[in-house]
Design an enzyme around this catalytic site. Structure first.
Site, PDB file in Angstrom:
ATOM      1  N   SER A   1      19.013 -34.087 -28.003  1.00 56.20           N
ATOM      2  CA  SER A   1      19.680 -34.984 -27.050  1.00 56.20           C
ATOM      3  C   SER A   1      19.051 -36.356 -27.073  1.00 56.20           C
ATOM      4  CB  SER A   1      19.584 -34.399 -25.636  1.00 56.20           C
ATOM      5  OG  SER A   1      19.904 -35.380 -24.673  1.00 56.20           O
TER       6      SER A   1
ATOM      7  N   TYR B   1      15.216 -30.588 -18.643  1.00 51.65           N
ATOM      8  CA  TYR B   1      16.070 -30.700 -19.830  1.00 51.65           C
ATOM      9  C   TYR B   1      15.362 -31.517 -20.917  1.00 51.65           C
ATOM     10  CZ  TYR B   1      20.344 -31.750 -22.483  1.00 51.65           C
ATOM     11  OH  TYR B   1      21.297 -31.867 -23.467  1.00 51.65           O
TER      12      TYR B   1
HETATM   13  N1  LIG Z   1      27.379 -32.538 -23.399  1.00 55.96           N
HETATM   14  C1  LIG Z   1      26.475 -33.470 -23.636  1.00 55.96           C
HETATM   15  O1  LIG Z   1      26.556 -34.607 -23.137  1.00 55.96           O
HETATM   16  C2  LIG Z   1      25.308 -33.171 -24.546  1.00 55.96           C
HETATM   17  C3  LIG Z   1      24.590 -34.241 -25.059  1.00 55.96           C
HETATM   18  C4  LIG Z   1      23.513 -33.995 -25.894  1.00 55.96           C
HETATM   19  C5  LIG Z   1      23.182 -32.703 -26.225  1.00 55.96           C
HETATM   20  N2  LIG Z   1      23.897 -31.674 -25.708  1.00 55.96           N
HETATM   21  C6  LIG Z   1      23.482 -30.330 -26.082  1.00 55.96           C
HETATM   22  O2  LIG Z   1      24.509 -29.712 -26.814  1.00 55.96           O
HETATM   23  C7  LIG Z   1      24.435 -28.301 -26.638  1.00 55.96           C
HETATM   24  C8  LIG Z   1      25.806 -27.808 -26.196  1.00 55.96           C
HETATM   25  O3  LIG Z   1      26.114 -28.431 -24.968  1.00 55.96           O
HETATM   26  P1  LIG Z   1      27.616 -28.560 -24.455  1.00 55.96           P
HETATM   27  O4  LIG Z   1      27.724 -29.884 -23.814  1.00 55.96           O
HETATM   28  O5  LIG Z   1      28.564 -28.163 -25.523  1.00 55.96           O
HETATM   29  O6  LIG Z   1      27.573 -27.462 -23.293  1.00 55.96           O
HETATM   30  P2  LIG Z   1      28.699 -26.440 -22.763  1.00 55.96           P
HETATM   31  O7  LIG Z   1      30.055 -26.997 -22.973  1.00 55.96           O
HETATM   32  O8  LIG Z   1      28.257 -26.079 -21.408  1.00 55.96           O
HETATM   33  O9  LIG Z   1      28.530 -25.176 -23.747  1.00 55.96           O
HETATM   34  C9  LIG Z   1      27.317 -24.482 -23.757  1.00 55.96           C
HETATM   35  C10 LIG Z   1      27.449 -23.278 -24.659  1.00 55.96           C
HETATM   36  O10 LIG Z   1      26.172 -22.608 -24.674  1.00 55.96           O
HETATM   37  C11 LIG Z   1      26.381 -21.243 -24.374  1.00 55.96           C
HETATM   38  N3  LIG Z   1      25.214 -20.650 -23.721  1.00 55.96           N
HETATM   39  C12 LIG Z   1      24.627 -21.002 -22.561  1.00 55.96           C
HETATM   40  N4  LIG Z   1      23.625 -20.161 -22.258  1.00 55.96           N
HETATM   41  C13 LIG Z   1      23.584 -19.252 -23.267  1.00 55.96           C
HETATM   42  C14 LIG Z   1      22.782 -18.113 -23.543  1.00 55.96           C
HETATM   43  N5  LIG Z   1      21.818 -17.720 -22.704  1.00 55.96           N
HETATM   44  N6  LIG Z   1      23.011 -17.418 -24.679  1.00 55.96           N
HETATM   45  C15 LIG Z   1      23.987 -17.789 -25.522  1.00 55.96           C
HETATM   46  N7  LIG Z   1      24.779 -18.859 -25.325  1.00 55.96           N
HETATM   47  C16 LIG Z   1      24.574 -19.568 -24.208  1.00 55.96           C
HETATM   48  C17 LIG Z   1      27.613 -21.229 -23.469  1.00 55.96           C
HETATM   49  O11 LIG Z   1      28.268 -19.983 -23.473  1.00 55.96           O
HETATM   50  P3  LIG Z   1      28.010 -18.813 -22.393  1.00 55.96           P
HETATM   51  O12 LIG Z   1      27.798 -19.460 -21.055  1.00 55.96           O
HETATM   52  O13 LIG Z   1      29.236 -17.995 -22.487  1.00 55.96           O
HETATM   53  O14 LIG Z   1      26.814 -18.081 -22.867  1.00 55.96           O
HETATM   54  C18 LIG Z   1      28.471 -22.274 -24.155  1.00 55.96           C
HETATM   55  O15 LIG Z   1      29.178 -21.689 -25.242  1.00 55.96           O
HETATM   56  C19 LIG Z   1      23.331 -28.056 -25.607  1.00 55.96           C
HETATM   57  O16 LIG Z   1      22.140 -27.748 -26.266  1.00 55.96           O
HETATM   58  C20 LIG Z   1      23.201 -29.402 -24.932  1.00 55.96           C
HETATM   59  O17 LIG Z   1      21.899 -29.601 -24.435  1.00 55.96           O
HETATM   60  C21 LIG Z   1      24.964 -31.871 -24.882  1.00 55.96           C
END
Ligand SMILES: NC(=O)c1ccc[n+]([C@@H]2O[C@H](COP(=O)([O-])OP(=O)(O)OC[C@H]3O[C@@H](n4cnc5c(N)ncnc54)[C@H](OP(=O)(O)O)[C@@H]3O)[C@@H](O)[C@H]2O)c1
Length: 238
Positions: free
Chosen positions: A141, A154
């Site tokens: 991130s 985070y």
């Molecule tokens: N969105 C942003 O602005 C942003 C920016 C930079 C980096 N990121 C990073 O990108 C990654 C994805 O984020 P996102 O924004 O796509 O989030 P999201 O839409 O909330 O999706 C998160 C995914 O992770 C899974 N997950 C959560 N806990 C889990 C567990 N214990 N075991 C297996 N799977 C799990 C969720 O599925 P289940 O709940 O069904 O398990 C879901 O498929 C994260 O690492 C986040 O830190 C996001």
């Protein structure tokens, strides 16, 4: 198709960035093992991939559980015989000033964002080392390059992931395995749904743009490696 004949494991594949990465890699010919806890969400992604002519395997997995993660790697190997790419996109975020933060939130964030990614790397590395080929992409991130108040847990998890990835990249350099961190700025995913003061969605990155960067990292010629890539929305939102 740039990934024809290759196999990818994508965590967090049910929605958001992981979903977009899984769909993009599959469109490029990779067979994709889809991991997250929610089976219905994974089924939806698998349906989208197979309807487009791709190959997908649904493996409901909690990345906090070592046995489940090892079973995930075993399933992919049993089905397709190799693992060429691992994308660790499972993650969660909660935000609060340190003084108000809950210890359980710290534990959960570190367990998924850091320890979960470590477990997934450990599970696929023996196969990648044996193949002398593999690309690991850990989704980091922007918080490791720009300080964001209220994000201490985070941020700590993503610094941990970055440090872990740098060491692993060195350890894997002689094995033909590439390890990189794709650090994204604000991306319009369900991650923001529960946050009362989320920045304007239309000024964020789209998940498919992050997926395109992951594809780039996974498809470089084998003699090149993109170890740290920061992708930001250009419009001032981080
Ligand atoms: N969105 C942003 O602005 C942003 C920016 C930079 C980096 N990121 C990073 O990108 C990654 C994805 O984020 P996102 O924004 O796509 O989030 P999201 O839409 O909330 O999706 C998160 C995914 O992770 C899974 N997950 C959560 N806990 C889990 C567990 N214990 N075991 C297996 N799977 C799990 C969720 O599925 P289940 O709940 O069904 O398990 C879901 O498929 C994260 O690492 C986040 O830190 C996001």
């Amino acid at each position: 198709m740039k990934l024809a004949g290759q196999v990818a494991v994508v965590t967090g594949a049910g929605r958001g960035i992981g979903r977009a990465v899984a769909v993009r890699l599959a469109r490029e010919g990779a067979a994709v093992a889809l991991a997250a806890r929610s089976a219905p969400e994974l089924d939806g992604v698998a349906g989208e991939i197979t309807q487009a002519g791709g190959r997908a395997l649904v493996v409901p997995t909690d990345v906090r559980q070592e046995a489940a993660v090892e079973a995930l790697a075993r399933r992919a190997l049993a089905e397709w015989g190799r693992v060429d790419a691992l994308v660790n996109a499972a993650g969660l975020a909660t935000f609060a000033p340190v003084t108000d933060s809950k210890l359980d939130d710290w534990d959960q964030i570190l367990a998924v964002n850091l320890r979960g990614a470590v477990l997934c790397c450990r599970a696929v590395l023996p196969a990648m080392i044996a193949q002398r080929r593999g690309t690991i992409i850990n989704v980091g991130s922007v918080v490791t390059s720009r300080t964001l108040t209220g994000s201490a847990a985070y941020t700590a998890s993503k610094y941990g992931l970055l440090g872990f990835s740098r060491v692993l990249a060195e350890e894997m350099r002689t094995h033909g395995v590439r390890v990189g961190v794709l650090s994204a700025g604000a991306t319009d995913t369900p991650l923001w749904d529960a946050m009362p003061a989320a920045p304007a969605r239309e000024r964020m990155l789209r998940p498919d743009q992050v997926a395109e960067a992951a594809l780039l990292m996974a498809t470089l010629d084998p003699n090149a490696t993109l170890e740290e890539l920061t992708l930001l929305p250009a419009g001032g939102i981080l």
